[in-house]
Design a protein around this motif. Structure first.
Motif, PDB file in Angstrom:
ATOM      1  N   THR A 247      16.678   0.204  34.149  1.00  0.00           N
ATOM      2  CA  THR A 247      16.626   1.078  32.961  1.00  0.00           C
ATOM      3  C   THR A 247      16.775   2.526  33.173  1.00  0.00           C
ATOM      4  O   THR A 247      17.623   3.081  32.534  1.00  0.00           O
ATOM      5  N   ARG A 248      15.947   2.950  34.288  1.00  0.00           N
ATOM      6  CA  ARG A 248      16.095   4.233  34.627  1.00  0.00           C
ATOM      7  C   ARG A 248      17.554   4.725  35.074  1.00  0.00           C
ATOM      8  O   ARG A 248      18.114   5.864  34.805  1.00  0.00           O
ATOM      9  N   ARG A 253      22.551   7.632  34.435  1.00  0.00           N
ATOM     10  CA  ARG A 253      24.094   7.649  34.690  1.00  0.00           C
ATOM     11  C   ARG A 253      24.526   7.913  33.157  1.00  0.00           C
ATOM     12  O   ARG A 253      25.633   8.613  33.070  1.00  0.00           O
ATOM     13  N   ALA A 254      24.110   7.447  31.897  1.00  0.00           N
ATOM     14  CA  ALA A 254      24.694   7.432  30.628  1.00  0.00           C
ATOM     15  C   ALA A 254      24.484   9.017  30.317  1.00  0.00           C
ATOM     16  O   ALA A 254      25.571   9.682  30.063  1.00  0.00           O
ATOM     17  N   GLY A 268      33.919   4.399  26.782  1.00  0.00           N
ATOM     18  CA  GLY A 268      32.655   3.712  26.278  1.00  0.00           C
ATOM     19  C   GLY A 268      31.576   3.240  27.330  1.00  0.00           C
ATOM     20  O   GLY A 268      30.712   2.437  27.003  1.00  0.00           O
ATOM     21  N   GLU A 269      31.956   3.977  28.373  1.00  0.00           N
ATOM     22  CA  GLU A 269      30.816   3.607  29.651  1.00  0.00           C
ATOM     23  C   GLU A 269      29.613   3.829  29.217  1.00  0.00           C
ATOM     24  O   GLU A 269      28.233   3.212  29.536  1.00  0.00           O
ATOM     25  N   ASP A 275      23.145   0.676  25.866  1.00  0.00           N
ATOM     26  CA  ASP A 275      22.925  -0.691  25.285  1.00  0.00           C
ATOM     27  C   ASP A 275      22.487  -1.596  26.321  1.00  0.00           C
ATOM     28  O   ASP A 275      21.327  -2.502  26.115  1.00  0.00           O
ATOM     29  N   LEU A 276      22.559  -1.493  27.570  1.00  0.00           N
ATOM     30  CA  LEU A 276      22.080  -2.437  28.590  1.00  0.00           C
ATOM     31  C   LEU A 276      20.583  -1.943  28.984  1.00  0.00           C
ATOM     32  O   LEU A 276      19.694  -2.970  28.921  1.00  0.00           O
TER      33      LEU A 276
END
Length: 398
Positions: A247-248, A253-254, A268-269, A275-276
């Motif tokens: 999650t981190r 990265r987002a 959309g990456e 979302d993940l």
């Protein structure tokens, strides 16, 4: 590129770097095909080329074959050795015309087929595979998330076997250093590339179960003995779970992609990563809301002792109480033993333990199964063996 003796050879000292060599090869490929082809169909690494094409008609299959032949010809003309047997083709088509084209260009047995992308005079046999393992992930058209996770779990298991004697030894490293070694060797191998590929709900559960099992073994805290739930165990050990780490990584990265998106990364990456991360957090919340199911205990029929499974209880009975002798009833006959089977099979219907034969089930019911030691009630007589007296009296004339 520098022509020498009629050949186009590569001189790395003059070209400068592998990137210049790669760009020169791509430029020649586009010259032979069409401008802009590399942007649409080519992903180039330092020493690997990945070609892709969306197929609409059978003519696209021929066009793709021409592209592969052109790439191989350009690299061969530059003095490079191309080994088609080390290359792989991953393809999925629908419809009779495309399947007919594949049958005409496919050869070899079913488990090792090759796709011929060459011409009549210059064949080019490339292995046809259902999935490709590259850079630690699995590329496939069927459940690639689960296939990649299975591959990462196998790599993590291999790393764990290499350091198992240090993780589970009673001497040497402390629990803190064992957990650090586990993160370094096992967790890093397991999480490689998963935030990019994605995870399904089944994959999240598989990671959670595998990690819980390993951490409890390292900390020597079995759930049925310590009665300590996983959340309390992780909090006591100050251990961060794999799902929290993923999650981190996704959120970090987002955030970087939101600030600056490199060339070639889909638009959309960042949204996919967020979302993940959200799905993982929801899965962790659901797992915390559902308390862990305690393992059923097997009680000794002679003392208050309890055990984790039937085998441990049998060993205890044999050592502490001796072999059980039945004095309240005679030895069970084969017909009586079959009454304690399940669906006509040698499976104890009381504890659901399976056996290979009726003699083994008889020994189990005589020495180990606590349910079988309850007072024995003989079966009622069958009606055809002892007819009712009332019916005989009704048929007797006065």
């Amino acid at each position: 590129f520098h022509p020498q003796d009629g050949k186009r050879d590569l001189d790395s000292s003059l070209v400068g770097s592998e990137m210049c060599i790669r760009d020169s090869l791509i430029h020649q490929m586009e010259t032979r095909l069409h401008e802009g082809w590399a942007t649409q169909a080519l992903t180039a690494f330092a020493d690997d080329f990945h070609l892709q094409k969306a197929l609409q008609t059978t003519a696209d299959l021929g066009s793709f074959s021409n592209q592969v032949r052109t790439c191989v010809h350009v690299m061969t003309a530059a003095g490079m050795e191309v080994n088609p047997s080390k290359s792989q083709v991953l393809i999925r088509v629908r419809g009779k015309p495309t399947h007919k084209w594949l049958r005409q260009h496919t050869s070899g047995p079913k488990d090792s087929q090759h796709l011929d992308l060459g011409t009549t005079g210059r064949p080019l046999q490339v292995p046809l595979v259902p999935c490709i393992n590259y850079l630690g992930i699995t590329v496939s058209y069927d459940q690639f998330e689960q296939q990649t996770l299975d591959r990462r779990l196998a790599c993590a298991a291999a790393g764990r076997r290499r350091v198992a004697k240090y993780l589970h030894s009673r001497r040497g490293l402390s629990v803190k250093h064992r957990l650090r070694l586990y993160r370094t060797v096992v967790t890093s191998s397991l999480l490689y590339g998963l935030e990019t590929i994605g995870l399904t709900e089944a994959g999240l559960d598989k990671i959670r179960r595998s990690e819980n099992k390993h951490i409890r073994a390292i900390a020597r805290s079995p759930a049925h003995l310590r009665k300590e739930d996983t959340t309390s165990l992780y909090r006591r050990l100050r251990y961060t779970s794999c799902l929290t780490t993923i999650t981190r990584q996704c959120r970090t990265r987002a955030a970087k992609l939101t600030q600056h998106r490199p060339w070639g990364v889909p638009a959309g990456e960042a949204a996919s990563l967020m979302d993940l991360a959200t799905r993982i957090e929801e899965s962790q919340t659901r797992s915390l809301a559902q308390p862990e199911k305690p393992q059923e205990q097997v009680s000794c029929p002679h003392c208050p002792a309890t055990f984790a499974h039937q085998m441990a209880m049998r060993v205890h009975v044999s050592r502490k109480h001796g072999r059980l002798q039945r004095t309240d009833r005679p030895a069970p006959s084969p017909q009586e033993i079959r009454r304690h089977g399940l669906d006509g099979m040698p499976t104890c219907k009381h504890c659901r333990q399976r056996y290979s034969g009726w003699s083994t089930l008889k020994a189990h019911n005589t020495t180990g199964c606590p349910k079988f030691h309850e007072p024995f009630t003989p079966p009622p007589p069958h009606q055809h063996d002892t007819p009712p007296v009332t019916s005989l009296q009704a048929q007797t004339p006065e």
